[in-house]
Structures are given as structure tokens and as C-alpha cells.
Design an enzyme around this catalytic site. Sequence first.
Site, mmCIF file in Angstrom:
data_model
loop_
_atom_site.group_PDB
_atom_site.id
_atom_site.type_symbol
_atom_site.label_atom_id
_atom_site.label_comp_id
_atom_site.label_asym_id
_atom_site.label_seq_id
_atom_site.Cartn_x
_atom_site.Cartn_y
_atom_site.Cartn_z
ATOM 1 N N SER A 1 5.159 -10.378 -0.197
ATOM 2 C CA SER A 1 5.243 -11.191 -1.415
ATOM 3 C C SER A 1 4.433 -12.478 -1.317
ATOM 4 C CB SER A 1 6.699 -11.523 -1.727
ATOM 5 O OG SER A 1 7.429 -10.354 -2.033
ATOM 6 N N SER B 1 14.468 -8.122 6.886
ATOM 7 C CA SER B 1 15.208 -7.231 6.034
ATOM 8 C C SER B 1 14.357 -6.874 4.813
ATOM 9 C CB SER B 1 16.489 -7.928 5.544
ATOM 10 O OG SER B 1 16.145 -9.022 4.694
ATOM 11 N N ASN B 2 14.925 -6.014 3.986
ATOM 12 C CA ASN B 2 14.351 -5.662 2.699
ATOM 13 C C ASN B 2 14.675 -6.758 1.678
ATOM 14 O OD1 ASN B 2 13.225 -4.053 0.564
ATOM 15 N ND2 ASN B 2 13.883 -2.196 1.637
ATOM 16 N N THR B 3 14.459 -6.463 0.401
ATOM 17 C CA THR B 3 14.745 -7.428 -0.667
ATOM 18 C C THR B 3 16.252 -7.574 -0.865
ATOM 19 O OG1 THR B 3 14.647 -5.695 -2.341
ATOM 20 C CG2 THR B 3 12.596 -6.892 -1.856
ATOM 21 N N ASN C 1 16.520 -0.198 -5.510
ATOM 22 C CA ASN C 1 16.023 0.339 -6.780
ATOM 23 C C ASN C 1 16.145 1.852 -6.923
ATOM 24 O OD1 ASN C 1 15.210 -2.300 -7.617
ATOM 25 N ND2 ASN C 1 13.460 -2.126 -6.221
ATOM 26 N N THR C 2 16.719 2.505 -5.933
ATOM 27 C CA THR C 2 17.071 3.912 -6.026
ATOM 28 C C THR C 2 18.589 3.993 -5.964
ATOM 29 O OG1 THR C 2 15.021 4.681 -4.979
ATOM 30 C CG2 THR C 2 16.892 6.187 -4.959
ATOM 31 N N ASP D 1 0.859 -1.197 0.000
ATOM 32 C CA ASP D 1 0.000 0.000 0.000
ATOM 33 C C ASP D 1 0.886 1.235 0.000
ATOM 34 O OD1 ASP D 1 -2.101 1.742 0.187
ATOM 35 O OD2 ASP D 1 -2.617 1.266 2.272
ATOM 36 N N SER E 1 16.231 -0.056 -0.045
ATOM 37 C CA SER E 1 15.734 -0.452 -1.353
ATOM 38 C C SER E 1 16.887 -0.467 -2.351
ATOM 39 C CB SER E 1 14.667 0.523 -1.846
ATOM 40 O OG SER E 1 14.365 0.279 -3.206
ATOM 41 N N LYS F 1 14.894 0.223 8.355
ATOM 42 C CA LYS F 1 14.779 -0.997 7.550
ATOM 43 C C LYS F 1 16.069 -1.204 6.781
ATOM 44 C CE LYS F 1 11.643 -3.652 4.646
ATOM 45 N NZ LYS F 1 10.286 -3.720 4.073
ATOM 46 N N GLY G 1 11.156 1.446 -7.878
ATOM 47 C CA GLY G 1 11.792 2.752 -7.814
ATOM 48 C C GLY G 1 11.011 3.796 -7.035
ATOM 49 N N PHE G 2 10.400 3.375 -5.916
ATOM 50 C CA PHE G 2 9.670 4.311 -5.057
ATOM 51 C C PHE G 2 8.611 5.092 -5.826
ATOM 52 C CE2 PHE G 2 13.134 5.020 -1.537
ATOM 53 C CZ PHE G 2 12.908 3.745 -1.072
ATOM 54 N N ASN H 1 11.218 -6.979 -7.966
ATOM 55 C CA ASN H 1 10.665 -5.668 -8.317
ATOM 56 C C ASN H 1 11.801 -4.656 -8.459
ATOM 57 O OD1 ASN H 1 10.484 -3.178 -6.317
ATOM 58 N ND2 ASN H 1 10.613 -5.032 -5.043
ATOM 59 N N GLY I 1 10.350 -13.023 -1.294
ATOM 60 C CA GLY I 1 9.639 -14.294 -1.302
ATOM 61 C C GLY I 1 10.466 -15.429 -0.731
ATOM 62 N N ASN J 1 13.479 3.911 5.394
ATOM 63 C CA ASN J 1 13.862 2.913 4.390
ATOM 64 C C ASN J 1 15.114 3.366 3.646
ATOM 65 O OD1 ASN J 1 14.070 0.988 2.406
ATOM 66 N ND2 ASN J 1 12.027 1.279 1.567
ATOM 67 N N THR K 1 6.550 2.746 0.440
ATOM 68 C CA THR K 1 7.384 3.877 0.795
ATOM 69 C C THR K 1 6.871 5.155 0.113
ATOM 70 O OG1 THR K 1 9.335 2.463 1.051
ATOM 71 C CG2 THR K 1 9.743 4.794 0.643
#
Length: 348
Positions: free
Chosen positions: A312, A238-240, A172-173, A62, A170, A210, A111-112, A108, A261, A167, A83
Site C-alpha cells: 500500500s 499480517s494481512n489487512t 473479502n472472501t 501482482d 483475506s 499469512k 475478492g481474489f 480493498n 497502510g 492466504n 493471490t
Amino acid sequence: MSLHDLAARAMHLLDPEEAHGLAIKGLKAGLGPRNHIDLPILATTVAGLKLPNCIGLAAGFDKNAEVPDAMLAAGFGFVEAGTVTPMPQEGNPRPRLFRLTEDRAVINRMGFNNEGLGAFASRLSHRRRDGVVGANIGANKDAEDRVADYVNGLSHLWGLADYFTVNISSPNTPGLRALQTKAALQDLLGRLAERREALAPEGDVPVFLKVAPDLEDGEVEAIVEAAVDSGLDGIIVSNTTIARPSSLKSSKASETGGLSGAPLTERSTAVLGQFFQAADGRIALIGAGGVATGADAYAKIRAGSQAVQLYSALVYGGPGLVVRIANDLAARLKADGFTSVAQAVGAR
């Protein structure tokens, strides 16, 4: 199997991001499940937050705080939205979300993508249901001062969220995970602590950090010391992961991004155990990464977490998953002679 779970399976015929968007629309329309989990053995308190059960919804589901109450109604003991970044941003180009069905995993590189603090704050301010909802805050990709973005997020949402998660993990940033290094982390947490102290007269709330599972030797201990020194209340582990286990079978395994996952379960739990040893009871821990069963949740708790989060696994388990995990976890606790989640923390 419930109609909600059947609908979740049907979603697999759609593009993953489209399916997720439809799920959010359905929840906003009141079509989500209503699951009342009455298992006192799962009730717990984490950093002062009183949770009806220890199973939380992780950030990412969400992003824009559109359905926190619907997910609380689905049975989660707490929900983390975000995020969210100060300014809206579209995120990375599509496709950016991939199911690895054979591996019960997801990759994924979103990218926020989110609608920004304004929309997020407005929705939190109009919540109708009781329940613990946290805000996961991040930095815009093009921010000149990323630390200022985190301070902005904390300030803007203060009084609207029951807790905050910073966070910095991630993948992806670009460059974001560099904030986990000692000097950068001390600067970030120091500036957040200053702002938090100024805001606290309005009513203090817990702040968590995180972290990634992809840490070098010595980084766990450094992160714990920085978190404790700055007065943080907890760490989410943890995160991914950016790692790609050799066991992956899916043709999507080579996609760039964060892997979550089932393949993350063992690694994230091992790192959690390292944080538990380093923390030595000085800071709360929440276990995330690959939680899909009661056994997974129990392993996290025994490794040192006071609560767990998942996301996931919903892709494959459907919205009824939280009830199945809760019942299984309660049975495992009772079978081992525990009368509460707190008693089992670190029991491994």
C-alpha cells in the site's frame, strides 16, 4: 524525485484500479525503475531463502505474476505474486479499491480477482531473471472444498515458485478467515503437509501462512502450534484489517473491505510481537502491514520479523520508496551497532 515517482503521483488523478492496471502495463513494457541496492547489511536468509535485502513486495500488487522480475529490478529483495485461485474469477463488483489519501491508507474488497492457476503457472515458467519469487495461493469463492483448492495451488505451482504463502486471512472472501480457527487450520495444514511430502522429492521449498491482525485471545498461540506441528516454515503477520480506527479522516473510511497502510502499522506490529513470543524461535516470521519508512521496517524487525513486506505504501511513496526504506533501515541498523538484519530480530 524521479520520473517514475512523478508518474506515480499523476496516477492519483485516475480511478485506483485503473491506475494500478496502467502501472502493470507500464512495468510489462519495461518502463519500470532499475534500482540496484548494494547494502550487505540488509542481506538475510529466511527459511533457507537467501535474500539480497530483507524488503519484499507483498501479495496483491501482482496478482497474476505478470511483473515479478520488473519488481525485483526495482530493488525488492523478494516478490510475492498472487493471490491466485485454481479457477479464474472476476472478484467483487467495482468499485472495490479506495484511496484514503488523508490517512495514507487503502481499503480493498477485491475478492481474489485473478486469471487462475493456468495463466499464473505459464508466466512463472517463462521467467528470465534470477531472484526470489513466491506464490500466494487462495481458494475460489464458490469452491465446495476450499482446502482442496489450496492443495491444488501447491501442486500446480510446485517447482515454479521459490516459496508458497497460504492466504487464509483475506476479509473479502466470505468465510475464509474461519480457516484460522484451530480445527479448520489443523485440517488445512495437515492436508497441505501430506501433499508437500509427496512433492518434496522434486525439491522442497518453504511454505508460509499469512494471518489476519484481527485475532482473538489465544488464537496467536493456537496458530503458532498448528504451524509448527505441521512443518510450516514461516508466518506472515499480517494481512489487512476489518477494524476502523477512530483516527481515520477520509470520507472513504466507511467502505467495507480490508484496511491497509499507515493505520495498520501499530496494530500489525503489536500482533507480530505476540507471534514472536509464542513462536520462541521455532518458526520464521515476516512482518507486513503499514511498512512505509525505514523506521516502520526497523520496528517490525525489532518486534521479531526476519524480513518485511509492503504494498500500500507504494501508492503514496512511488516506486523509489524501496530504495529510501533500504537506505534508512541500513542507517538505523548501523547506528544501533548491528552488522546484519539477523542480529536485530526481536531486539525490542
